[in-house]
Enzyme design. Structure first.
Site, short mmCIF file in Angstrom:
data_model
loop_
_atom_site.label_atom_id
_atom_site.label_comp_id
_atom_site.label_asym_id
_atom_site.label_seq_id
_atom_site.Cartn_x
_atom_site.Cartn_y
_atom_site.Cartn_z
N HIS A 1 0.85 -1.03 0.02
CA HIS A 1 -0.04 0.02 -0.05
C HIS A 1 0.97 1.39 -0.11
O HIS A 1 0.59 2.34 -0.57
CB HIS A 1 -0.92 -0.11 1.13
CG HIS A 1 -1.88 -0.98 1.37
ND1 HIS A 1 -1.66 -2.07 2.00
CD2 HIS A 1 -3.13 -1.28 0.73
CE1 HIS A 1 -2.62 -3.07 2.26
NE2 HIS A 1 -3.60 -2.48 1.28
N GLN B 1 -8.82 -6.86 -10.52
CA GLN B 1 -9.30 -5.47 -9.98
C GLN B 1 -9.10 -4.47 -11.07
O GLN B 1 -9.82 -3.65 -11.36
CB GLN B 1 -9.15 -5.30 -8.66
CG GLN B 1 -9.72 -4.22 -7.99
CD GLN B 1 -9.26 -4.01 -6.44
OE1 GLN B 1 -10.04 -4.45 -5.80
NE2 GLN B 1 -7.98 -3.28 -6.39
#
Length: 285
Positions: A37, A153
């Site tokens: 992240h 995704q």
């Protein structure tokens, strides 16, 4: 770093930055952040943009027997991490803020959402596309950053943006891995020591599949079978899927003549891990 829990708060902050001429970048996450992240944040910061990071564990993308309730959460830990990383605004709304009444409007991206994880998790990508669409309308970013570990995704969101003519550039960031190759995931925390040691076979198998392709193998089924055999031989994980798909649209591939996605999902106990590798082939081999 500013923090916002309400949509109205966030919109006020962003409106001010837009008046100042700032480019807005969005990093959508479900929290329990790791180095992967933070690599998205790093990429976003390099653009010089005003960076918004969202943390929201989205109930719409979890099936009835999946791990929504037990999904790892530690908001203050995450807030400290992203403040150090240079995030400008942390947006962490409640479920009531994002879904004040039962949803009757959804976003679906046909074809891309019905294979791989979409086939195994019906409704998952409808939930993903819907929440990301909501975030895009709330934040109105110029740029949005997604990791390639969730490659399907990334393709779903990219196609949604293209089909709906949203003025947003979708930026992908390479998979972040541990030293032994395991793809970083918030769910890795649930692995036992034995499962964690076994899980490194996933990336090792993908590397071997890439080497096999580069050496001249062009049969998608042979690549898949070799992957399944190696994973089954070296770990006790249960294979959910192992597939070779077109890297652009996830269509079926028999003979490999163009870039492909080699994707897999394996369950270690109740923990489901995904990994993938995009491989470009030399047509002259």
């Amino acid at each position: 770093m500013k923090r916002a829990t309400h949509i109205s708060e966030l919109r006020e902050i962003i409106a001010l930055e837009k008046k100042r001429g700032r480019v807005i970048a969005l990093v959508p996450t479900m929290g329990y952040l790791h180095r992967g992240h933070l690599s998205l944040v790093e990429r976003a910061k390099k653009t010089g943009a005003f960076v918004v990071l969202s943390i929201f564990v989205n109930p719409l993308q979890f099936g009835p027997n999946e791990d929504y309730a037990s999904y790892p959460r530690d908001l203050e830990r995450d807030a400290n991490l992203v403040e150090v990383a240079g995030v400008d605004v942390l947006f962490h709304p409640s479920s009531e803020e994002m879904y004040p009444r039962p949803m009757v409007t959804y976003v679906e991206v046909g074809q891309l959402d019905s294979v791989l994880c979409g086939a195994k998790r019906p409704g998952h990508f409808r939930g993903v596309a819907t929440i990301v669409s909501k975030l895009f309308h709330i934040v109105q970013p110029d740029l949005a950053f997604f990791g390639q570990k969730d490659y399907q995704q990334y393709l779903v969101i990219r196609r949604m943006v293209s089909d709906l003519n949203l003025p947003i550039e979708i930026c992908s960031v390479s998979i972040a891995r541990e030293e032994d190759g395991l793809a970083l995931s918030s769910r890795n925390v649930f692995l036992t020591l034995e499962q964690r040691l076994e899980a490194k076979i996933l990336s090792q198998s993908l590397n071997e599949a890439e080497a096999c392709l580069q050496a001249g193998e062009r049969s998608a089924r042979k690549i898949e079978n070799q992957l399944r055999e190696k994973i089954s031989r070296h770990c006790q994980g249960i294979i959910d899927y192992v597939e070779v798909r077109d890297a652009g649209d996830l269509s079926e591939v028999t003979t490999i003549e163009r870039p492909v996605l080699i994707a897999l999902a394996v369950k270690f106990g109740s923990t489901r891990l995904i990994d993938n590798k995009v491989v470009e082939v030399d047509r002259h081999v």
